[in-house]
Design an enzyme around this catalytic site. Structure first.
Site, PDB file in Angstrom:
ATOM      1  N   PHE A  42      34.007 -26.729  -7.514  1.00 42.90           N
ATOM      2  CA  PHE A  42      33.832 -25.563  -6.655  1.00 42.90           C
ATOM      3  C   PHE A  42      35.063 -24.670  -6.823  1.00 42.90           C
ATOM      4  CE2 PHE A  42      31.553 -28.713  -3.711  1.00 42.90           C
ATOM      5  CZ  PHE A  42      30.312 -28.422  -4.266  1.00 42.90           C
ATOM      6  N   SER A  43      34.986 -23.462  -6.285  1.00 39.77           N
ATOM      7  CA  SER A  43      36.170 -22.607  -6.373  1.00 39.77           C
ATOM      8  C   SER A  43      37.327 -23.192  -5.583  1.00 39.77           C
ATOM      9  CB  SER A  43      35.856 -21.191  -5.889  1.00 39.77           C
ATOM     10  OG  SER A  43      35.398 -21.195  -4.559  1.00 39.77           O
ATOM     11  N   GLU A  44      37.022 -23.955  -4.493  1.00 41.68           N
ATOM     12  CA  GLU A  44      38.098 -24.585  -3.726  1.00 41.68           C
ATOM     13  C   GLU A  44      37.694 -25.951  -3.185  1.00 41.68           C
ATOM     14  OE1 GLU A  44      41.081 -23.426  -3.472  1.00 41.68           O
ATOM     15  OE2 GLU A  44      40.738 -21.365  -4.151  1.00 41.68           O
ATOM     16  N   THR A  45      38.645 -26.870  -3.220  1.00 40.65           N
ATOM     17  CA  THR A  45      38.570 -28.127  -2.472  1.00 40.65           C
ATOM     18  C   THR A  45      39.798 -28.156  -1.564  1.00 40.65           C
ATOM     19  OG1 THR A  45      37.384 -29.302  -4.220  1.00 40.65           O
ATOM     20  CG2 THR A  45      38.573 -30.635  -2.602  1.00 40.65           C
ATOM     21  N   CYS A  69      43.590 -19.494   0.563  1.00 35.67           N
ATOM     22  CA  CYS A  69      42.139 -19.443   0.392  1.00 35.67           C
ATOM     23  C   CYS A  69      41.498 -19.260   1.764  1.00 35.67           C
ATOM     24  CB  CYS A  69      41.604 -20.711  -0.271  1.00 35.67           C
ATOM     25  SG  CYS A  69      39.796 -20.686  -0.407  1.00 35.67           S
TER      26      CYS A  69
END
Length: 258
Positions: A42-45, A69
Site C-alpha cells: 500500500f502507499s502507507e503502513t 502521512c
C-alpha cells in the site's frame, strides 16, 4: 501481530486510500516494519505504540519511512478509537513531523497537521514532458505541486513515471480549480515505489494553503481524482491545516511471522 486495513477519507470500502495499521505493545525491528510495508504494497503502513497516554506513530511506504502521512494518521486514529479506546475522542501522535492531534467528531476524524511552506518556481519543459501537458504554475516544498489549466486536464493526465522521478520533490502533485469542489488533485510518488496515491493528506498540507490563498478563503473542500477518489474537508489556521475525513475498516488479520 494484528493488522487492520482501513480505507481513509471515505465511508465506503473500495474507495478512499488504503492504509495498513499495526498497533504494537512494543516496537519491532525497523527492518521488519520495512518488510511488512513492502509485503502490503500500500502507499502507507502505519505502526504505533502507546507512550504515556499518547502514541508514537511511524509511517512506511514500500520505498521506506516517510516524515508525514495524513491518510494513515486518520486510519490509525480510527483503529485506536474503534477497537482499543472506544471512549476516547482525542489522540496525540508523536511523529517525525511533531505532535499531531486527531479529534473524533461523530463519524468524522479531524487532524491538525503542519502546513507546508511553498516556494513558487518556474514552469519547465521537463515538467511538461513528464506530465504530457504543460502546467501554468509550479510550487516546491517537500513535494512539487504543478497547477494545471482545468479539472479535466488533471483527470486525463497519463504521466511518464520515469520522467516524474527526475523532477524535484518527494511526491508530484497536480491540481486545478474544481467545478463541484474548491480544487481537484492527483498525486504520484514513483520515488517511493507508489505510482499514484489515491488520497494524499500530506500533499494537501501544500495544496490547501495555496488554494486558500488563491480563493481568498480559509475553508477548502478538496477532491482527489484518483480511480478510488476521496474528499478532504480542510481549514487553514496560520501555519496549520485542519483536515477531516471519514474511515471504514476493510479487514482485520494476523501477521504470522511477528
Amino acid at each position: 501481530m494484528k493488522q487492520y486495513i482501513v480505507d481513509a477519507f471515505t465511508d465506503n470500502v473500495f474507495s478512499g486510500n488504503q492504509a495498513a495499521v499495526c498497533v504494537l505493545d512494543n516496537w519491532i525491528p525497523e527492518e521488519m516494519m520495512i518488510n511488512i510495508a513492502k509485503e502490503n504494497n500500500f502507499s502507507e503502513t502505519a505502526f504505533t505504540v502507546q507512550e504515556d497516554g499518547a502514541y508514537r506513530l511511524r509511517w512506511f511506504t514500500p520505498g521506506g519511512e516517510i516524515d508525514l502521512c495524513g491518510h494513515a494518521t486518520l486510519a490509525t486514529a480510527f483503529v485506536i478509537m474503534q477497537f482499543y479506546e472506544k471512549d476516547r475522542n482525542l489522540i496525540v501522535f508523536h511523529t517525525l513531523s511533531g505532535d499531531l492531534v486527531v479529534e473524533r467528531q461523530g463519524d468524522t476524524y479531524e487532524m491538525d497537521l503542519p502546513a507546508f511552506i511553498s516556494e513558487k518556481i518556474p514552469v519547465t519543459d521537463q515538467m511538461a514532458e513528464a506530465l504530457g501537458a504543460r502546467p501554468i504554475e509550479a510550487y516546491l516544498s517537500r513535494d512539487i505541486l504543478l497547477v494545471m489549466d482545468s479539472e479535466d486536464t488533471v483527470k486525463n493526465l497519463k504521466p511518464d513515471m520515469e520522467k516524474l522521478k527526475l523532477l524535484e520533490g518527494l511526491c508530484v502533485g497536480v491540481t486545478a480549480k474544481g467545478r463541484e469542489y474548491d480544487c481537484v488533485s492527483r498525486v504520484f510518488a514513483p520515488k517511493l515505489n507508489v505510482t499514484e496515491d489515491p488520497v494524499t493528506g500530506s500533499t494537501h498540507c501544500m495544496i490547501v494553503p495555496i488554494w486558500a490563498d488563491k480563493l481568498g478563503k480559509t475553508r477548502v473542500t478538496a477532491y482527489q481524482a484518483s480511480a478510488r477518489t476521496g474528499t478532504l474537508y480542510c481549514e487553514v489556521k496560520k501555519d496549520r491545516v485542519k483536515m477531516a475525513g471519514k474511515a471504514v475498516v476493510y479487514s482485520i488479520a494476523e501477521i504470522l511471522p511477528v
